[in-house]
Design a protein around this motif. Structure first.
Motif, PDB file in Angstrom:
ATOM      1  N   VAL A   1      20.999  13.003-127.589  1.00 54.13           N
ATOM      2  CA  VAL A   1      19.593  13.321-127.875  1.00 54.13           C
ATOM      3  C   VAL A   1      19.512  14.005-129.231  1.00 54.13           C
ATOM      4  O   VAL A   1      20.281  14.928-129.524  1.00 54.13           O
ATOM      5  CB  VAL A   1      19.007  14.225-126.775  1.00 54.13           C
TER       6      VAL A   1
ATOM      7  N   GLU B   1      11.892  15.306-129.704  1.00 54.57           N
ATOM      8  CA  GLU B   1      13.227  14.795-129.405  1.00 54.57           C
ATOM      9  C   GLU B   1      13.209  13.270-129.466  1.00 54.57           C
ATOM     10  O   GLU B   1      12.217  12.635-129.104  1.00 54.57           O
ATOM     11  CB  GLU B   1      13.700  15.223-128.011  1.00 54.57           C
TER      12      GLU B   1
ATOM     13  N   SER C   1      15.562  10.214-127.892  1.00 51.14           N
ATOM     14  CA  SER C   1      16.622  10.006-126.914  1.00 51.14           C
ATOM     15  C   SER C   1      16.813   8.520-126.642  1.00 51.14           C
ATOM     16  O   SER C   1      15.868   7.734-126.733  1.00 51.14           O
ATOM     17  CB  SER C   1      16.289  10.741-125.614  1.00 51.14           C
TER      18      SER C   1
ATOM     19  N   TYR D   1      15.152   3.498-128.361  1.00 52.15           N
ATOM     20  CA  TYR D   1      15.022   4.953-128.343  1.00 52.15           C
ATOM     21  C   TYR D   1      13.578   5.354-128.047  1.00 52.15           C
ATOM     22  O   TYR D   1      12.633   4.657-128.423  1.00 52.15           O
ATOM     23  CB  TYR D   1      15.441   5.552-129.694  1.00 52.15           C
TER      24      TYR D   1
END
Length: 308
Positions: free
Chosen positions: A18, A42, A44, A50
């Motif tokens: 992450v 974030e 991830s 993603y």
């Protein structure tokens, strides 16, 4: 092939871990922007691509100038523009087709975009005996004959034509138990969908309140979801404590008591942009006790600023 995030600070390769983005140095990607929160967003892994998630930032995270909902993942596509404050990044996948960002009403048109041309519908007027030649549609072999029901065959009755256009007498309609069961299943499924929509409306659309924040915080600790609980802390608290530190502190305090089995929020008092409230925790060993909290309103969202 790994995706990359291009920005004013250079190119960042996205891997299996992450990628945390924010203003403080504990992030994997530090954004020197006064409008960025300490732990802003974030990125991830999600399947072959993603997701990007806004971690409850004050000024929001934008993809192609659309603001993301807080704590709701959004799939990235090649060519997407990610904006945090005044800092702009571009999500790219080397070797993949990069599509232009969606143009919304009021933003103007893209000179390189060609409108989609819809194929004409096939010619269906077969009773005229002719079908104009069209690429991709073979001509009909012959006009279809009218349906014919042989008389005198078992299982067939003689149609009762009471004149041209008269309807056949098929007798009364009988509703079978299977039809009733399917109707009941449909009603139950429809009711479940309505309940889910109401829950989503309450959790996402309705404005944040101190009581809602304290309840969400308690439920997150109860279920061991420390990521969500950390996202409910104020920017000031997050700038002093990382998520991993927060998780370790809470686990050390809760685990010896057998975990949290229940909690009740009360004594909530709001004064302008600050508020106080009490959460009475019940633990697995049967003990219980109140904890006082101070909250602050950050950009329309109530966050926990201090415990005790």
């Amino acid at each position: 092939m790994d995706a990359v995030l291009n920005g004013p600070f250079g190119q960042t390769t996205l891997g299996p871990a992450v990628l945390t983005i924010g203003r403080v140095s504990t992030n994997a990607l530090v954004v020197n922007d006064v409008k960025a929160s300490s732990h802003h967003a974030e990125i991830s892994p999600a399947g072959s691509g993603y997701n990007i998630t806004d971690m409850g930032s004050t000024n929001g995270t934008f993809v192609n100038e659309q603001r993301l909902d807080r704590n709701v993942p959004r799939m990235l596509h090649p060519g997407d523009r990610v904006r945090i404050g005044d800092t702009v990044f571009t999500y790219e996948v080397p070797g993949a087709f990069s599509q232009d960002a969606t143009v919304y009403a009021g933003q103007g048109s893209s000179p390189g975009y060609q409108p989609t041309v819809a194929a004409p519908p096939p010619y269906t007027n077969y009773d005229q005996g002719y079908m104009p030649p069209q690429q991709g549609y073979p001509p009909p072999s012959a006009a279809y004959p009218p349906s014919y029901v042989p008389s005198g065959q078992p299982g067939y009755g003689t149609p009762d034509y009471a004149g041209a256009g008269a309807a056949m007498n098929l007798g009364p309609t009988t509703t079978t138990p299977r039809t009733n069961r399917n109707l009941l299943i449909g009603l139950v499924a429809g009711g479940a969908i309505v309940v889910v929509l109401l829950i989503v409306l309450f959790a996402v659309v309705l404005p944040s309140t101190p009581t809602k924040t304290l309840t969400s915080y308690c439920n997150a600790l109860k279920s061991g979801d420390y990521h969500t609980a950390y996202g409910l802390l104020s920017n000031s608290v997050q700038s002093q404590t990382t998520e991993s530190q927060f998780k370790g502190i809470e686990q050390q305090g809760i685990a010896p008591l057998g975990g949290i089995s229940g909690c009740v929020v009360g004594n909530v008092n709001q004064n302008g942009s600050t508020a106080t409230g009490t959460v009475t925790y019940t633990f697995g060993d049967g003990k219980s006790g109140p904890v006082n909290y101070t909250l602050v309103n950050e950009g329309g969202s109530w966050k926990i600023n201090r415990e005790g």
